[in-house]
Design an enzyme around this catalytic site. Sequence first.
Site, PDB file in Angstrom:
ATOM      1  N   LYS A  45      -2.857   2.087   2.546  1.00 56.66           N
ATOM      2  CA  LYS A  45      -1.406   1.975   3.094  1.00 56.66           C
ATOM      3  C   LYS A  45      -1.102   3.437   3.291  1.00 56.66           C
ATOM      4  O   LYS A  45      -0.108   3.699   4.628  1.00 56.66           O
ATOM      5  CB  LYS A  45      -0.556   1.554   2.008  1.00 56.66           C
ATOM      6  CG  LYS A  45       0.857   1.847   2.158  1.00 56.66           C
ATOM      7  CD  LYS A  45       1.719   1.422   0.866  1.00 56.66           C
ATOM      8  CE  LYS A  45       1.819   2.411  -0.291  1.00 56.66           C
ATOM      9  NZ  LYS A  45       2.758   3.327  -0.203  1.00 56.66           N
ATOM     10  N   ASN A  46      -1.165   4.511   2.712  1.00 57.36           N
ATOM     11  CA  ASN A  46      -0.719   5.959   2.948  1.00 57.36           C
ATOM     12  C   ASN A  46      -1.454   6.486   4.067  1.00 57.36           C
ATOM     13  O   ASN A  46      -0.984   7.706   4.542  1.00 57.36           O
ATOM     14  CB  ASN A  46      -0.787   6.687   1.711  1.00 57.36           C
ATOM     15  CG  ASN A  46       0.128   6.316   0.627  1.00 57.36           C
ATOM     16  OD1 ASN A  46       0.871   5.541   0.825  1.00 57.36           O
ATOM     17  ND2 ASN A  46      -0.177   6.792  -0.537  1.00 57.36           N
ATOM     18  N   CYS A  63      14.114   7.929  -6.078  1.00 55.35           N
ATOM     19  CA  CYS A  63      13.358   6.808  -6.226  1.00 55.35           C
ATOM     20  C   CYS A  63      13.002   6.446  -7.726  1.00 55.35           C
ATOM     21  O   CYS A  63      13.447   7.231  -8.562  1.00 55.35           O
ATOM     22  CB  CYS A  63      12.466   6.649  -5.400  1.00 55.35           C
ATOM     23  SG  CYS A  63      11.136   7.626  -6.080  1.00 55.35           S
ATOM     24  N   ARG A  82      12.457  13.400  -5.925  1.00 54.18           N
ATOM     25  CA  ARG A  82      11.706  13.452  -4.495  1.00 54.18           C
ATOM     26  C   ARG A  82      12.354  13.673  -3.427  1.00 54.18           C
ATOM     27  O   ARG A  82      12.837  13.140  -2.485  1.00 54.18           O
ATOM     28  CB  ARG A  82      11.049  11.899  -4.278  1.00 54.18           C
ATOM     29  CG  ARG A  82      10.169  11.550  -5.278  1.00 54.18           C
ATOM     30  CD  ARG A  82       9.371  10.043  -4.900  1.00 54.18           C
ATOM     31  NE  ARG A  82       8.185  10.282  -4.051  1.00 54.18           N
ATOM     32  CZ  ARG A  82       7.570   9.272  -3.762  1.00 54.18           C
ATOM     33  NH1 ARG A  82       7.797   8.059  -4.281  1.00 54.18           N
ATOM     34  NH2 ARG A  82       6.494   9.434  -3.168  1.00 54.18           N
ATOM     35  N   ASP A  92      -1.045   8.535  -8.381  1.00 56.67           N
ATOM     36  CA  ASP A  92      -1.027   7.135  -8.144  1.00 56.67           C
ATOM     37  C   ASP A  92      -2.077   6.436  -8.889  1.00 56.67           C
ATOM     38  O   ASP A  92      -2.176   4.992  -8.847  1.00 56.67           O
ATOM     39  CB  ASP A  92      -1.330   6.875  -6.500  1.00 56.67           C
ATOM     40  CG  ASP A  92      -0.259   7.201  -5.656  1.00 56.67           C
ATOM     41  OD1 ASP A  92       1.002   7.649  -6.266  1.00 56.67           O
ATOM     42  OD2 ASP A  92      -0.102   7.384  -4.274  1.00 56.67           O
ATOM     43  N   ARG A 111       4.563  -3.884  -2.060  1.00 56.26           N
ATOM     44  CA  ARG A 111       4.640  -2.760  -1.221  1.00 56.26           C
ATOM     45  C   ARG A 111       3.256  -2.264  -0.812  1.00 56.26           C
ATOM     46  O   ARG A 111       3.245  -1.510   0.119  1.00 56.26           O
ATOM     47  CB  ARG A 111       5.670  -1.779  -1.831  1.00 56.26           C
ATOM     48  CG  ARG A 111       7.072  -2.112  -1.747  1.00 56.26           C
ATOM     49  CD  ARG A 111       8.048  -0.834  -2.370  1.00 56.26           C
ATOM     50  NE  ARG A 111       7.319   0.339  -1.725  1.00 56.26           N
ATOM     51  CZ  ARG A 111       7.102   1.459  -2.253  1.00 56.26           C
ATOM     52  NH1 ARG A 111       7.696   1.568  -3.352  1.00 56.26           N
ATOM     53  NH2 ARG A 111       6.625   2.434  -1.743  1.00 56.26           N
TER      54      ARG A 111
HETATM   55  C1  UD1 Z   1       2.794  10.919  -1.176  1.00 58.22           C
HETATM   56  C2  UD1 Z   1       2.371   9.467  -1.317  1.00 58.22           C
HETATM   57  C3  UD1 Z   1       2.466   8.800  -2.622  1.00 58.22           C
HETATM   58  C4  UD1 Z   1       1.956  10.025  -3.870  1.00 58.22           C
HETATM   59  C5  UD1 Z   1       2.427  11.385  -3.403  1.00 58.22           C
HETATM   60  C6  UD1 Z   1       1.363  12.224  -4.370  1.00 58.22           C
HETATM   61  C7  UD1 Z   1       2.574   8.419   0.933  1.00 58.22           C
HETATM   62  C8  UD1 Z   1       3.543   7.467   1.830  1.00 58.22           C
HETATM   63  N1  UD1 Z   1       2.878   8.400  -0.315  1.00 58.22           N
HETATM   64  O1  UD1 Z   1       4.349  10.995  -1.343  1.00 58.22           O
HETATM   65  O2  UD1 Z   1       1.794   7.649  -2.759  1.00 58.22           O
HETATM   66  O3  UD1 Z   1       2.313   9.498  -4.940  1.00 58.22           O
HETATM   67  O4  UD1 Z   1       2.142  11.518  -2.031  1.00 58.22           O
HETATM   68  O5  UD1 Z   1       0.203  12.241  -4.113  1.00 58.22           O
HETATM   69  O6  UD1 Z   1       1.610   9.138   1.505  1.00 58.22           O
HETATM   70  N2  UD1 Z   1       8.355  17.704  -3.161  1.00 58.22           N
HETATM   71  C9  UD1 Z   1       9.595  18.686  -2.945  1.00 58.22           C
HETATM   72  N3  UD1 Z   1      10.227  18.768  -1.739  1.00 58.22           N
HETATM   73  C10 UD1 Z   1       9.821  18.210  -0.816  1.00 58.22           C
HETATM   74  C11 UD1 Z   1       8.683  17.158  -0.830  1.00 58.22           C
HETATM   75  C12 UD1 Z   1       8.014  16.901  -1.885  1.00 58.22           C
HETATM   76  O7  UD1 Z   1       9.952  19.547  -3.996  1.00 58.22           O
HETATM   77  O8  UD1 Z   1      10.444  18.474   0.491  1.00 58.22           O
HETATM   78  C13 UD1 Z   1       7.727  17.395  -4.509  1.00 58.22           C
HETATM   79  C14 UD1 Z   1       8.008  16.318  -4.903  1.00 58.22           C
HETATM   80  O9  UD1 Z   1       9.192  16.098  -5.523  1.00 58.22           O
HETATM   81  C15 UD1 Z   1       6.632  16.159  -5.762  1.00 58.22           C
HETATM   82  C16 UD1 Z   1       5.632  16.752  -5.032  1.00 58.22           C
HETATM   83  O10 UD1 Z   1       6.407  17.764  -4.292  1.00 58.22           O
HETATM   84  O11 UD1 Z   1       6.946  16.679  -6.890  1.00 58.22           O
HETATM   85  C17 UD1 Z   1       4.562  15.840  -4.144  1.00 58.22           C
HETATM   86  O12 UD1 Z   1       5.453  15.284  -3.531  1.00 58.22           O
HETATM   87  P1  UD1 Z   1       4.831  14.517  -1.927  1.00 58.22           P
HETATM   88  O13 UD1 Z   1       3.344  15.005  -1.793  1.00 58.22           O
HETATM   89  O14 UD1 Z   1       5.798  15.033  -0.907  1.00 58.22           O
HETATM   90  O15 UD1 Z   1       4.975  13.079  -1.999  1.00 58.22           O
HETATM   91  P2  UD1 Z   1       4.902  12.141  -0.991  1.00 58.22           P
HETATM   92  O16 UD1 Z   1       4.697  12.627   0.196  1.00 58.22           O
HETATM   93  O17 UD1 Z   1       6.454  11.639  -1.126  1.00 58.22           O
END
Ligand code: UD1
Length: 420
Positions: free
Chosen positions: A22-23, A116, A121, A307, A399
Amino acid sequence: MDFLRILGQQKLDGTIKISGAKNASLPLIAMSILAKNRITMKNVPHVADIKTLLKLLGNLGATYSFEDETIQIDASSIEKTTATYDIVKTMRASILVLGPLLARFGHCEVSLPGGCAIGQRPIDLHLKALELMGATIEIKAGYVKASAPQGLKGAHIIFDKITVTGTANVVMAAALAKGETQIVNAAKEPEVVQLCEVLQKSGVEIEGIGTAMLRIKGNGGELLHIDPFTIIPDRIEAGTYLCAGAITNSRLSISFADASHLESVIAKLEEMGCCFEITQYTITIVPTENLRPVRIVTQEYPGFPTDMQAQFVALATQANGVSVIEEKLFENRFMHVSELQRMGASITLNGNVATVTGKTKLSGADVMATDLRASSALVLAGLVAEGKTDVHRIYHLDRGYDNLEGKLQSVGAKIERLKE
Ligand code: UD1
């Protein structure tokens, strides 16, 4: 609303075929915005998140089909550039359209995803990076309004934190920017690697794929020709079924998985006493009756994936001794704990650390899924519990897991989907 009914304590036996990730599919669907041709992607899982993103692209004006496991998308017909709240609120990964829309059209509006179930996030790192690439960004009426009338330009971006979708967004934006973009502290997840490889095969010069330092040479705005490609296997689905083998003490095989993406998960299962037989086509878990406790800290890839944290909390309830599981990525990702406690698990939570004391006899109960991976932890607990477990609100599970109950039934689990 659907729920899953599980009659626990059945031994499992056989082979489960792992679906595409999915990701990996989500960023590659968003990438279609950068393509001038109708693109074909194979091995896409039938999960709700994919359908949500396709719907978003359809709203923008793209045409698509999704038959068997193959998606065809023609995004050349996109005219609209607004990703509306009604879709983005259901799936945070919708933010993946921000980079490609901005790179192609020079402006776009994407609803802010908001919080969420697993935490706040934020998307500040996505926005900061796009600003460095020359975008002007304004937050207005719940929308990110981004514009770069002269097009995006290459920039030197240092991510304060490793972000998976943030890296994907910047890579896609950088592909059509003018000049070179460097991303320091880039995500190394296999799903990001696949996005980079598909872009590279389409003529985008990318160096450092799979490392923390990516260099992307932008082509100045020309849309790409993208050849057909096949989505990599879902490492989280694979890890979840390996846990199903471990928790039910069953010898279980998974096929079409990539063991090289599962090293940290397999290492933890080995520490707990499980053995593995790995061939080119299958990974077989040879379980142990005497599961040992484990210490886990979630990390970015290649560390132990957040995950898989919930599934290992469920598994730790069956280990003999005290396991300590620390969640480092998301601040509120332990909602499965209270549901597992209702089934008899002995778990104490202290901030972001769960201490699980086993082995406990779990008993079937009505439990509520709270997020995607928490849901699978409840299913795992149901598989080993005495009696009947009803897992409610499985729209979370839908999902991200393709036909979970069908796959588990095929290896002997007593699990069925019912209506409330
Ligand atoms: C992706 C995955 C999700 C997985 C996560 C961590 C997808 C669609 N989803 O989510 O399944 O659990 O990676 O491996 O691929 N953060 C910030 N600011 C930002 C972006 C992120 O502070 O602008 C923080 C987040 O709050 C979190 C960390 O960085 O603590 C990692 O998040 P991130 O890697 O961005 O997660 P997703 O990409 O949303």
